[in-house]
Write an enzyme that holds these catalytic residues in place. Structure first.
Site, mmCIF file in Angstrom:
data_model
loop_
_atom_site.group_PDB
_atom_site.id
_atom_site.type_symbol
_atom_site.label_atom_id
_atom_site.label_comp_id
_atom_site.label_asym_id
_atom_site.label_seq_id
_atom_site.Cartn_x
_atom_site.Cartn_y
_atom_site.Cartn_z
ATOM 1 N N TRP A 183 0.839 -1.194 0.000
ATOM 2 C CA TRP A 183 0.000 0.000 0.000
ATOM 3 C C TRP A 183 0.878 1.250 0.000
ATOM 4 C CZ3 TRP A 183 -2.778 -4.237 0.623
ATOM 5 C CH2 TRP A 183 -4.154 -4.195 0.364
ATOM 6 N N TRP A 225 0.668 4.823 1.006
ATOM 7 C CA TRP A 225 1.106 5.646 2.136
ATOM 8 C C TRP A 225 1.577 4.775 3.290
ATOM 9 C CZ3 TRP A 225 -2.414 9.117 5.603
ATOM 10 C CH2 TRP A 225 -3.540 8.431 6.056
ATOM 11 N N ASP A 226 1.135 3.526 3.343
ATOM 12 C CA ASP A 226 1.704 2.606 4.323
ATOM 13 C C ASP A 226 3.211 2.482 4.111
ATOM 14 O OD1 ASP A 226 -0.683 0.646 5.702
ATOM 15 O OD2 ASP A 226 -1.229 1.744 3.904
ATOM 16 N N GLY A 266 -7.151 8.045 2.426
ATOM 17 C CA GLY A 266 -6.541 7.227 3.453
ATOM 18 C C GLY A 266 -7.472 6.924 4.605
ATOM 19 N N ASP A 290 -10.571 5.944 4.986
ATOM 20 C CA ASP A 290 -11.571 5.392 4.077
ATOM 21 C C ASP A 290 -13.016 5.611 4.503
ATOM 22 O OD1 ASP A 290 -9.067 4.382 3.565
ATOM 23 O OD2 ASP A 290 -9.693 2.325 3.323
ATOM 24 N N ARG A 301 -15.523 -2.699 10.817
ATOM 25 C CA ARG A 301 -15.255 -2.456 9.403
ATOM 26 C C ARG A 301 -16.371 -1.589 8.804
ATOM 27 N NH1 ARG A 301 -10.504 -2.910 7.878
ATOM 28 N NH2 ARG A 301 -11.202 -3.297 5.765
ATOM 29 N N GLU A 353 -3.776 -2.196 14.447
ATOM 30 C CA GLU A 353 -4.060 -1.277 13.347
ATOM 31 C C GLU A 353 -4.596 0.056 13.877
ATOM 32 O OE1 GLU A 353 -6.640 -1.367 9.144
ATOM 33 O OE2 GLU A 353 -6.903 -2.941 10.663
#
Length: 463
Positions: free
Chosen positions: A46, A48-49, A185, A187, A220, A416
Site C-alpha cells: 500500500w 502511504w503505508d 486514506g 476510508d 469495518r 491497526e
C-alpha cells in the site's frame, strides 16, 4: 485519576522490548522488496503505508527503507500517479478485494500511463513519499549518496506532485482533490457520508468482501458504504482512470491530503538542493498550496480545517482528525495555529486528556469508537499530530503524546487502530506502520534523552 499521558516514558528495558517487538513485526511483514501492512488483511503493498513504514525501517536498515520506496515508485504511472496498491502476483486473487482483475490497470489504465508489466490499483493515497524519502536519506546520507538514492527518486517524486497539482486540481482552486474515499486514506470517515449519498451502491452479489474474513464486521465499513466504494472505483476504471474533463460523483479537497503534499513539497525542495536541482519551484508550490489550504478549507467557526465537497462547492460540516493534521504545515498564520491547538485540546478531540486523538470528533453524531475511521485512534495520524505540535513549539504536549503512543503500542500488540479512550486493540494486529512509527518515536525519545533537548520547528521536515 492519572492520565496515560502523565505516565513516565518507557524505561530503557521496556524501550528495548518495544523495539524488538516492532522489529519483529516489520521483519515478519517484509516480502523481499516491500512490506505488507499485515499478512492477512492487507497482503499487498500500500502506498502511504510504505511511506510510513520506510520512516521506521530507516532505524533498522537504511537499505531496506530505501528499497521500500523504490519498489513503490517502480510501479508509477506515466502520468505521474503513484497507485495506492501494488499487487503481488503470487497472492491469490480471492485473498483481497478489489483484486487486480477488478482494477485491470494494465488494460483500462493503458491510455493514462499504467505500467504494462505490473498490476496496480488506479487510485492514489496521501503524498507522504517525499517526506519519507528525505527522512530515509537523512538517516545515513553517505549510504544514500553511494547508492544514488535521491537522484533516482527525485524525478519520480516531482512527477507525482505535478500530477496532484495538475490533473487533480479539479476545483481549480490550487488544491489536489480525491475522487474516492480510499484516496484520502481515512476510508470510512463520516466526512464522506454526505458526498456518498449521491452514489448508487454496487449490487452486493457482484463482489465478495475479503476484509470480513480477517476483521470484525462491527469494526469495518458497512455493506452499504462498501457497495458505494466499489461503484466509485468501477466507474473510475470504466472511464479509463481519466481525471480532467470528467464529471466525478465524488470529488473532495481534503486538508490532511493537501497538508501532506505541502510538507512533502518542502521535503522535495531539500531533495532538489541535495541533488543539485533548483528548489525554488517546490518552495513556490508549497507557499501557494498553503495559501490555498487556508483560503479554501479553513473554518473560523469550527477552529479547524474542513473538507470541501467540489460537487456542491461547499465545506463538509464534519470534524475529523484530517482537519487537525495541517498543524504539520510550517508557516501557518499564528492565529490559525492557536485555534487548531485549542480545538485539539477541546471536547471534540481531548488531546492531552485521552491517550491519543480520535479520528473523528467525540461529540459528533457519527462517532463510533470501534468502527474504521469513525472514531478510533490511529498511530499514523497521531504521529503527524506529534510532529505538528513540535513544529509549532508545543514540545511538552508533543512529549506527552509520544509517551502515550509508545505505551499504547506496546499494550495493543501493534494494532491497526485502538479505542481512543481505553487504547483497546482494534482491527488487525502486528500492523506494519504502527510498528514502524513506534520505532521512529523510540529513536526520537532516545535522541532527546542523549542530547537533553527536544526538537523544534525545522520547516516541517525535521529528521
Amino acid at each position: 485519576m492519572t492520565s496515560l499521558l502523565e505516565t513516565p516514558a518507557p524505561a530503557a528495558a521496556d524501550g528495548l522490548t518495544l523495539r524488538r517487538g516492532a522489529a519483529r513485526v516489520l521483519l515478519a511483514n517484509w516480502t523481499g522488496t516491500s512490506t505488507v501492512p499485515s499478512r492477512g488483511l492487507y497482503p499487498h503493498q500500500w502506498s502511504w503505508d510504505s511511506a510510513f513504514i520506510a520512516i521506521g525501517l530507516r532505524h533498522l536498515s537504511v537499505r531496506r527503507a530505501q528499497r521500500e520506496l523504490e519498489s513503490l515508485v517502480g510501479a508509477q504511472w506515466a502520468d505521474g500517479r503513484l497507485p495506492h496498491i501494488v499487487f503481488n502476483p503470487a497472492v491469490p486473487l480471492d485473498a483481497y478485494f478489489p483484486s487486480p482483475d477488478f482494477w485491470r490497470s494494465s488494460s483500462a489504465g493503458a491510455t493514462t500511463g499504467a505500467p504494462a508489466g505490473t498490476e496496480t490499483s488506479g487510485i492514489v493515497q496521501p503524498p507522504v513519499h517525499a517526506l519519507s524519502a528525505w527522512l530515509v536519506h537523512s538517516a545515513d546520507p553517505e549510504a544514500s549518496r553511494r547508492r544514488g538514492f535521491l537522484p533516482r527518486l527525485y524525478g519520480r517524486l516531482a512527477a507525482w506532485h505535478d500530477y496532484l497539482a495538475g490533473p487533480r486540481d479539479l476545483g481549480s482552486g490550487g488544491l489536489a482533490a480525491v475522487v474516492h474515499p480510499w484516496e484520502a486514506g481515512m476510508d470510512n470517515s463520516p466526512c464522506w457520508d454526505g458526498p456518498l449519498q449521491r452514489v448508487e451502491p454496487s449490487v452486493p452479489s457482484s463482489y465478495r468482501r475479503a476484509d470480513l474474513d480477517h476483521g470484525q464486521p462491527a469494526e469495518r465499513p458497512t455493506d452499504l458504504d462498501y457497495g458505494r466504494y466499489v461503484r466509485l472505483a468501477g466507474d473510475y476504471r470504466d472511464r479509463f482512470y481519466a481525471d480532467s474533463g470528467e464529471k466525478h460523483a465524488f470529488a473532495v479537497e481534503d486538508p490532511c491530503f493537501n497538508a501532506l503534499l505541502i510538507v512533502s513539497e518542502h521535503a522535495l525542495a531539500q531533495i532538489a538542493t541535495a541533488t543539485g536541482a533548483d528548489p525554488a519551484r517546490h518552495e513556490r508550490r508549497a507557499a501557494q498550496l498553503t495559501d490555498a489550504l487556508v483560503a479554501r478549507l479553513w473554518s473560523p467557526a469550527e477552529g479547524m480545517f474542513l473538507c470541501r465537497d467540489l460537487v456542491g462547492d461547499e465545506l463538509i460540516p464534519e470534524r475529523s482528525i484530517a482537519g487537525l493534521v495541517p498543524l504539520i504545515v510550517p508557516g501557518l498564520p499564528r492565529d490559525l495555529v492557536d485555534a487548531l491547538l485549542g480545538t485539539a485540546a477541546g471536547t471534540g478531540f481531548r488531546l492531552g486528556e485521552v491517550p491519543m486523538a480520535p479520528s473523528y470528533d467525540f461529540t459528533g453524531n457519527a462517532f463510533d469508537g470501534s468502527r474504521y475511521w469513525r472514531g478510533p485512534a490511529w498511530f499514523n495520524t497521531n504521529w503527524l499530530l506529534e510532529r505538528g505540535l513540535r513544529e509549532h513549539g508545543q514540545t511538552r504536549e508533543a512529549d506527552r503524546l509520544r509517551t502515550s503512543m509508545l505505551t499504547a503500542a506496546g499494550a495493543c500488540d501493534f494494532a491497526e487502530y485502538v479505542d481512543p479512550l481505553t487504547s483497546q486493540a482494534l482491527g488487525t494486529r502486528d500492523f506494519a506502520w504502527t510498528a514502524a512509527l513506534t520505532l521512529d518515536l523510540l529513536a526520537a525519545a532516545q535522541s532527546s534523552e542523549v542530547t537533553g533537548r527536544t526538537t523544534g520547528p525545522t520547516n516541517g521536515v525535521r529528521t
